[in-house]
Enzyme design. Structure first.
Site, PDB file in Angstrom:
ATOM      1  N   GLU A 173       0.831  -1.207   0.000  1.00 51.55           N
ATOM      2  CA  GLU A 173       0.000   0.000   0.000  1.00 51.55           C
ATOM      3  C   GLU A 173       0.864   1.255   0.000  1.00 51.55           C
ATOM      4  OE1 GLU A 173      -2.754  -0.173   3.297  1.00 51.55           O
ATOM      5  OE2 GLU A 173      -3.607  -2.089   2.631  1.00 51.55           O
ATOM      6  N   GLU A 203      -8.795   1.593  -4.429  1.00 54.70           N
ATOM      7  CA  GLU A 203      -9.865   1.211  -3.498  1.00 54.70           C
ATOM      8  C   GLU A 203     -10.679   2.428  -3.075  1.00 54.70           C
ATOM      9  OE1 GLU A 203      -8.750  -1.440  -0.326  1.00 54.70           O
ATOM     10  OE2 GLU A 203     -10.690  -1.224   0.672  1.00 54.70           O
TER      11      GLU A 203
END
Ligand code: KIV
Length: 283
Positions: A134, A201
């Protein structure tokens, strides 16, 4: 879309389905051909076998295992060794899918050497094909170092659950201009660092469409609209094993919680009612 283009696309979809093994190269070709990439999570051998048999292109051994397998509130507690346990179980179940494994919280944020060591440990001990991490510009060095060691890396921008205590909420990200601009730039950083794909996301659909069009590498959306190169869902959510989690982006394909519960109640009643086992179910 004209009938001719539609037929051409159907033909490409059929050709990609025939691929013996999905590789990072296959995903790149799918983006170029306009064929959407399907991705689901799996965390164990039996589920991975079904998902692979169902023709899914990419299996993500997500750190969402921390939530759906271990019952933690966040993805933070799961360890590198636990991710390797899940990943090696998944790898034993698949024939075709590309298996991507999340680098868990705390295994790569320190520095690029730590990130490389964690990626190597996952690849050596699980037999998976790629890792995911991430972040944007702050993980640029780590992505470059892992990729230069020959390990494919998938990026992840937008809502990044490992930073939940920084965000304070699981709400949609990048709704203001400043954060949207940062995300556009981060997507380019991640691509230029060598990632083969990026998960987007929970961001506005118009932003993910714009980012997808600006990148050469495929984007995989979750709560990011339709104009991305592929979609991912957590398998427990799409099968309805979780009842409480109901975000707007989730499409439930089964209601397994209730179906399993009914089967369990029936079995329990059969045992107590001395109906199970019957004469044909014993030696
Ligand atoms: O861990 C996970 O399941 C993920 C997906 C939600 C993309 O990162």
């Amino acid at each position: 879309m004209s009938n001719e283009i539609m037929t051409e696309l159907q033909k490409s979809i059929a050709d990609f389905k025939k691929a013996k093994k999905v590789t990072t190269h296959t995903l790149q070709e799918m983006k170029q051909a306009g064929v959407k990439i399907s991705m689901l999570t799996a965390y164990d051998f039996s589920m991975a076998k079904i998902v692979d048999d169902g023709g899914i292109d990419v299996i993500l051994v997500g750190d969402s295992a921390s939530n759906v397998m271990a019952g933690h509130e966040t993805t933070l507690p799961i360890t590198l060794d636990q991710m390797i346990y899940h990943a090696s179980s998944v790898v034993r179940g698949i024939n075709r899918a590309l298996v991507v494994v999340d680098l868990p919280f705390g295994s790569y944020q320190g520095n690029s050497k730590e990130a490389l060591n964690s990626a190597i440990k996952i690849m050596k001990e699980s037999g998976a094909h790629a890792v995911k991490l991430e972040g944007g510009r702050e993980v640029k060095d780590s992505i470059e170092r892992i990729v230069s060691a020959g390990v494919p890396v998938m990026g992840h921008l937008g809502l990044t659950p490992q930073s939940i205590y920084k965000f304070g909420t699981y709400a949609v990200r990048a709704t203001d201009n400043e954060e949207a601009q940062r995300l556009r730039e981060d997507a380019l950083f991640v691509q230029d660092s060598g990632c083969f794909s990026i998960v987007l996301e929970k961001i506005p659909a118009h932003l993910s469409a714009e980012v997808t069009a600006s990148l050469k590498i495929p984007t995989i959306g979750i709560g990011a609209g339709a104009d991305v190169d592929g979609q991912v869902l957590v398998i427990h959510d799409m099968l309805g094993i979780n009842k409480e989690f109901k975000p707007r982006f989730l499409r439930r394909y089964l209601n397994l919680y209730d179906q399993i519960k009914i089967a369990v109640e029936k079995y329990s009643d059969d045992v107590k009612g001395m109906d199970f086992p019957n004469e044909n179910e014993q030696y």
